[in-house]
Design a protein around this motif. Structure first.
Motif, short mmCIF file in Angstrom:
data_model
loop_
_atom_site.label_atom_id
_atom_site.label_comp_id
_atom_site.label_asym_id
_atom_site.label_seq_id
_atom_site.Cartn_x
_atom_site.Cartn_y
_atom_site.Cartn_z
N THR A 85 64.70 70.13 14.02
CA THR A 85 64.00 68.85 13.88
C THR A 85 64.89 67.66 14.22
O THR A 85 64.46 66.71 14.87
CB THR A 85 63.50 68.70 12.44
OG1 THR A 85 64.60 68.86 11.54
CG2 THR A 85 62.44 69.74 12.13
N ASN B 125 63.43 62.04 10.13
CA ASN B 125 62.64 60.81 10.22
C ASN B 125 63.40 59.76 11.02
O ASN B 125 64.60 59.54 10.79
CB ASN B 125 62.33 60.28 8.81
CG ASN B 125 61.33 59.13 8.83
OD1 ASN B 125 60.76 58.80 9.86
ND2 ASN B 125 61.11 58.52 7.67
N LEU C 197 59.83 73.66 4.21
CA LEU C 197 59.50 72.49 5.02
C LEU C 197 60.80 71.81 5.43
O LEU C 197 61.65 71.50 4.58
CB LEU C 197 58.63 71.50 4.23
CG LEU C 197 58.27 70.20 4.94
CD1 LEU C 197 57.32 70.48 6.12
CD2 LEU C 197 57.64 69.20 3.97
N THR C 198 60.95 71.56 6.72
CA THR C 198 62.12 70.88 7.27
C THR C 198 61.65 69.60 7.95
O THR C 198 60.73 69.64 8.77
CB THR C 198 62.86 71.76 8.28
OG1 THR C 198 63.19 73.00 7.64
CG2 THR C 198 64.12 71.10 8.76
N MET C 199 62.29 68.47 7.62
CA MET C 199 61.83 67.17 8.14
C MET C 199 63.02 66.35 8.61
O MET C 199 64.13 66.45 8.06
CB MET C 199 61.08 66.38 7.07
CG MET C 199 59.74 66.96 6.67
SD MET C 199 58.86 65.85 5.53
CE MET C 199 59.90 65.97 4.08
N ALA D 77 58.21 67.15 11.27
CA ALA D 77 58.31 68.12 10.18
C ALA D 77 57.88 69.49 10.68
O ALA D 77 56.94 69.61 11.47
CB ALA D 77 57.45 67.69 8.99
N TYR E 197 56.95 73.41 9.20
CA TYR E 197 56.65 74.23 8.02
C TYR E 197 56.59 75.69 8.42
O TYR E 197 55.94 76.06 9.41
CB TYR E 197 55.32 73.80 7.40
CG TYR E 197 54.89 74.69 6.26
CD1 TYR E 197 55.60 74.71 5.06
CD2 TYR E 197 53.79 75.53 6.40
CE1 TYR E 197 55.21 75.53 4.02
CE2 TYR E 197 53.39 76.35 5.36
CZ TYR E 197 54.11 76.35 4.17
OH TYR E 197 53.73 77.18 3.14
N THR F 78 68.52 65.78 8.26
CA THR F 78 67.42 66.71 8.04
C THR F 78 67.36 67.07 6.56
O THR F 78 68.40 67.18 5.90
CB THR F 78 67.63 67.99 8.87
OG1 THR F 78 67.66 67.65 10.24
CG2 THR F 78 66.50 68.99 8.64
N VAL G 69 62.96 61.97 2.17
CA VAL G 69 63.53 62.28 3.47
C VAL G 69 64.39 61.12 3.95
O VAL G 69 63.97 59.96 3.89
CB VAL G 69 62.40 62.59 4.49
CG1 VAL G 69 61.40 61.45 4.57
CG2 VAL G 69 62.99 62.86 5.87
#
Length: 927
Positions: A645, A694, A690-692, A681, A683, A729, A714
């Motif tokens: 991500t 921003n 869940l990996t996000m 994100a 999933y 992340t 996040v």
């Protein structure tokens, strides 16, 4: 220089095609073609015309008197040339005629070009005098450019003659000769002569004003001894520049002009600055030559400006209301008369005490007609100023049209209507004049009118003024609707109701902007007794021209907005992709001011995972939508590479910076992206992780299965394109049934951006029992955006699912090639348990090849996993970051064919990297 278009075969052919209602091409001048169109719409026959003689025509008027010497001088200049000089009034009726060669008089009488005969364009078609008056501009008509056959032997150059004060057209001056002798310079000669006549008119007005001023001063000198009844001196004279403030002087002059325009003796108060009051009185004066006008005096009590008491005001009003013109003695100290029959004397002792000494000043003097024109000029200037301030406050076509009607009613017209084609309302280019129009705005002095209502689709009849304006692109003035039968052809029943309502005068003006006609505006009078005049037409054209530019701007904005919105929606997700990781609902709401660059996406990934994306490009319009499309495509491409991500956002950051650099390098700095945000994100339903990451987007909100609402912590990195370094992340474990709410900042535009306030707003909106993703979307929009968004809103709600343990099978392998044989047996057994025996051969081969490569070239730990999702997924994980490369092995190579076989036997395959190694995967569809 002889003209080249006087009698050509092409022009004759064009005239025949026009009469046959066929296209005439480009061989006819636009002004002539418009005149032909007006003539045909009025029912003029090309093969026969009737020239009417007017017995009651008033010869010897002011225009005829002042133009006579000028015409004589012009006739002497063209002496010996077969040319006719004609002066006509505003209805194209000939007032006077001069000729360059006397023998021409007899011929002119036979063709009725003589005083008393009329040549208006609605009666005889295209001609010099009539066309110049109809078009309100100089006109040159030669040979077959005439509409009627009988007039084709002639060439005519004519120009209107205007009142130098009001701009009203008083008549026209025309030069007519044989078309073979025509010269273009005729138009210059007739224009120069008309200017001389207009200067003589201006000089006459000035001399009359000077005579009135002399009469006023003379009457004042003859008024008496300069003392009032109390014996105190009375100061008189012209209003000096330094007596009042500038704004007070302007107010007094405006009041004086209004009183002069009334044409009668009157009294008025002027409220000046600082609560002071001046009293104004208008009186008639007569010059020695018999000119009658009015003079306006301002009364300044005690030498200052203060409010008069009621006694003095009643005494002053008595002066105006006296039937016999006598002046009571107790009122003369307030307003001494301009003329006194007897010398001043003191009042008897029994008389009431006189008011204090008074100072009076001359404010203005003039004729009622000239004063009325001056007043109208100021009112029209005020109306134009108001139109400039009020029209075009928004970029909405309908609202702009409504603003025009609000400005002109009731100050200029009693009713006003705006008709536009549907194409213009949709932001498209205006169609031809034959297309129907829709009434988009209507305003009147009372709500009930017989005119077409707003929303009515109108197909104007060719003879109506509206159709003529749309066809010829010129304004139409109908001073008396009872004398203009053409407009009744549209709807005779409605026309009768219009007459019954008292509507008696009409002006139609085409909405013309940037070379295109957008529609037509109609002005009606009913309560105002006077008809529309020529100067009213000029004012209407000025008002409509200003509104037309605003409407065209709104139309162009509507077109751009529609194009941006169409591009935006075409690039957004329309159908949800097939995946089992999450249950998704989404919304996209464009802003009231235009589409922006907000977007969302749901991207299936390898290993039954799914990527959830929301983003926002700064700016609006087509550029922002196009940029959004590029970023959306880039996100999909980076996702297909199975990048982490944070790396996806890093690549997007580089892309935005590169695009901005390219625009600046092309000298188009105004088209840089200027910033974009994105939340990415991923999933994984197998491990419910869940990996996000921003980049400047608002943090998502997480709804737990028990109803608890939290703000996902996040880390928020800088927006894309700023080069702020690596993005952070965050990983979190989600229970099955959790709902993740991703959105752009338009959802909370009117709220604080801090996390606490945002979380509070979400909690208030989402408090209550569990909701489906669709219900969550509906609740958020209804609660936070009841009146529609000020900015674009992209909203994505995903409810997580999890793969059942029975859908996942995994094995840990030692770094030993002998373990592959046992792995094949385990995989075959698992497929039989799942009922997928048909896939056993290809799956065994794929697992064997991938596991062997991991043992030979990878590192520990090695794990093999089978996922039974929408497809059968085989994954082999090892501890090496070295990626295998697909190649085509040669005949002499002993290896290198394993990955090639996997690619041929499976639907797709790929590699993704983890924090401690890589995963090689392959998918097979079910039989």
């Amino acid at each position: 220089m002889a003209v080249k278009w006087d009698d050509t075969e092409a022009l004759s052919h064009a005239h025949d095609r026009f009469l046959g209602e066929r296209p005439v091409g480009g061989r006819v001048r636009a002004s002539v073609l418009r005149s032909w169109q007006r003539s045909r719409s009025r029912g003029v026959a090309a093969d026969h015309i009737d020239v009417v003689y007017h017995q009651d025509l008033d010869f010897g008027g002011l225009l005829d008197q002042l133009a006579g010497p000028v015409l004589d001088e012009l006739a002497s200049r063209v002496s010996g040339i077969r040319v006719c000089i004609a002066l006509c009034d505003e209805q194209a009726r000939v007032l006077a005629r001069r000729v360059g060669e006397p023998s021409l008089n007899g011929f002119l009488d036979t063709i009725q070009l003589a005083p008393g005969f009329g040549f208006p364009e609605p009666g005889v078609g295209t001609n010099g005098m009539g066309t110049a008056l109809a078009a309100r501009r100089p006109s040159f008509i030669c040979g077959r450019e005439h509409y009627a056959d009988i007039m084709r032997p002639f060439a005519c150059a004519a120009t209107p003659i205007r009142d130098p004060l009001s701009g009203r057209i008083l008549g026209a001056l025309d030069l007519t000769c044989d078309h073979k002798d025509a010269e273009v310079s005729m138009l210059d000669l007739v224009s120069a002569t008309a200017e001389i006549i207009e200067q003589r008119l201006l000089g006459q007005i000035r001399s009359r004003e000077r005579a009135l001023l002399s009469a006023f001063l003379r009457a004042r000198r003859q008024a008496g001894t300069g003392e009032d009844w109390s014996g105190e001196p009375v100061s008189t004279g012209l209003l000096p520049d330094d007596l009042l403030e500038q704004r007070d002087r302007i107010l007094l002059l405006e009041k004086a002009a209004a009183m002069i325009s009334e044409g009668r003796t009157s009294l008025a108060e002027a409220q000046l600055a600082h609560g002071r009051v001046a009293l104004l009185l208008s009186r008639p004066v007569h010059s020695l030559t018999g000119v009658t006008g009015l003079a306006v005096e301002a009364v300044l009590p005690d030498g200052t400006l203060r409010r008069l008491d009621s006694t003095a005001r009643r005494s002053t009003e008595t002066i105006i209301e006296s039937a016999d013109g006598s002046v009571p003695r107790d009122a003369q100290t307030v307003l001494p008369p301009l003329r006194r029959a007897t010398p001043a004397r003191r009042p008897p002792p029994s008389a009431p005490p006189a008011p204090p000494a008074t100072t009076r000043w001359l404010v203005a003097v003039g004729e009622a007609g000239v004063g009325r024109l001056a007043l109208l000029s100021r009112q029209r200037l005020s109306l134009l100023t108001e139109a400039g301030c009020r029209i075009g406050s928004t970029l909405d076509v309908t609202h702009t049209a409504e603003e025009l009607t609000e400005v002109v009613v009731p100050k200029f017209a009693d009713f006003a209507a705006v008709d536009l084609p549907d194409a213009v309302l949709a932001g498209e280019e205006p169609p031809g004049p034959s297309e129907p129009t829709r009434r988009v705005a209507l305003r009147g002095v009372h709500p009930n009118s017989p005119l077409y209502e707003v929303g009515t689709l109108i197909t104007p009849s060719p003879a109506t003024p509206q159709a003529i304006s749309l066809t010829t692109e010129e304004s139409v003035l109908e001073p008396d609707l009872n004398a203009a039968p053409g407009w009744t052809a549209q709807d005779p029943g409605r026309a009768a109701r219009i007459r019954e309502a008292g509507i008696h005068s009409l002006i139609t003006v085409p909405l013309r902007a940037r070379g295109a006609v957008l529609g037509v505006v109609s002005f009606y009078r009913s309560r105002q007794p006077g008809p529309f005049e020529g100067d009213d037409l000029s004012l209407a054209e000025e008002l409509v021209s200003r509104a037309a530019v605003c409407i065209d701007n709104a139309r162009r904005y509507t077109r751009e907005h529609s194009a941006a919105l169409a591009l935006q929606t075409s690039l957004l997700l329309h159908e949800l992709p097939q995946q089992n990781a999450v249950e998704v609902a989404h919304r996209y709401l464009p802003a009231r001011g235009g589409a922006s660059g907000d977007w969302f996406d749901v991207i299936p990934l390898s290993g039954a995972r799914v990527a959830l994306v929301v983003g926002d490009v700064v700016g609006r319009g087509v550029r922002a939508s196009a940029t959004m499309g590029r970023l959306c495509t880039a996100v999909r491409n980076f996702s297909d590479l199975d990048l982490p991500t944070d790396e996806v956002l890093a690549h997007l950051d580089d892309l935005v910076a590169r695009l901005d650099s390219e625009q600046e390098g092309r000298g188009r700095a105004g088209e840089v992206i200027a910033g974009a945000t994105c939340l990415y994100a991923v999933y994984d339903p197998a491990c419910r992780r869940l990996t996000m990451a921003n980049a400047g987007n608002p943090a998502p909100v997480l709804i737990r299965p028990d109803g608890a609402v939290d703000c996902a912590e996040v880390p928020t990195g800088p927006p894309l394109g700023l080069g702020g370094g690596p993005f952070e992340t965050i990983d979190m474990h989600l229970d099955e049934g959790s709902e993740l709410v991703l959105f752009t900042n338009g959802l909370l535009r009117d709220r604080s951006w801090d996390a606490d306030t945002m979380l509070t707003a979400m909690r208030e909106a989402l408090a209550g029992p569990a909701r489906t993703p669709e219900q969550v979307c509906h609740t958020l929009l209804e609660t936070l955006l009841p009146a529609g968004p000020q900015d674009d809103v992209a909203l994505l709600v995903a409810r997580t699912r999890a793969l059942d343990d029975k859908q996942v099978a995994q094995w840990d392998l030692p770094v030993d090639p002998a373990a592959v044989s046992g792995l094949r047996s385990a995989v075959t057994g698992q497929l039989a348990e799942w009922g997928l025996q048909e896939l056993a051969f290809t799956t065994e081969l794929a697992v064997s090849e991938l596991a062997t490569n991991a043992i030979r070239y990878g590192g520990a730990p090695i794990q093999v996993r089978l996922l039974r999702d929408r497809a059968l997924i085989c994954e082999v994980t090892d501890g090496s970051s070295t990626s295998p490369r697909l190649r085509r092995a040669k005949n002499t190579d002993e290896g290198g064919r394993g990955l090639f076989l996997v690619a041929q036997l499976t639907n797709r395959w790929g590699t993704r990297y983890t924090g401690d190694g890589k995963v090689i995967w392959a998918e097979q569809p079910y039989p």
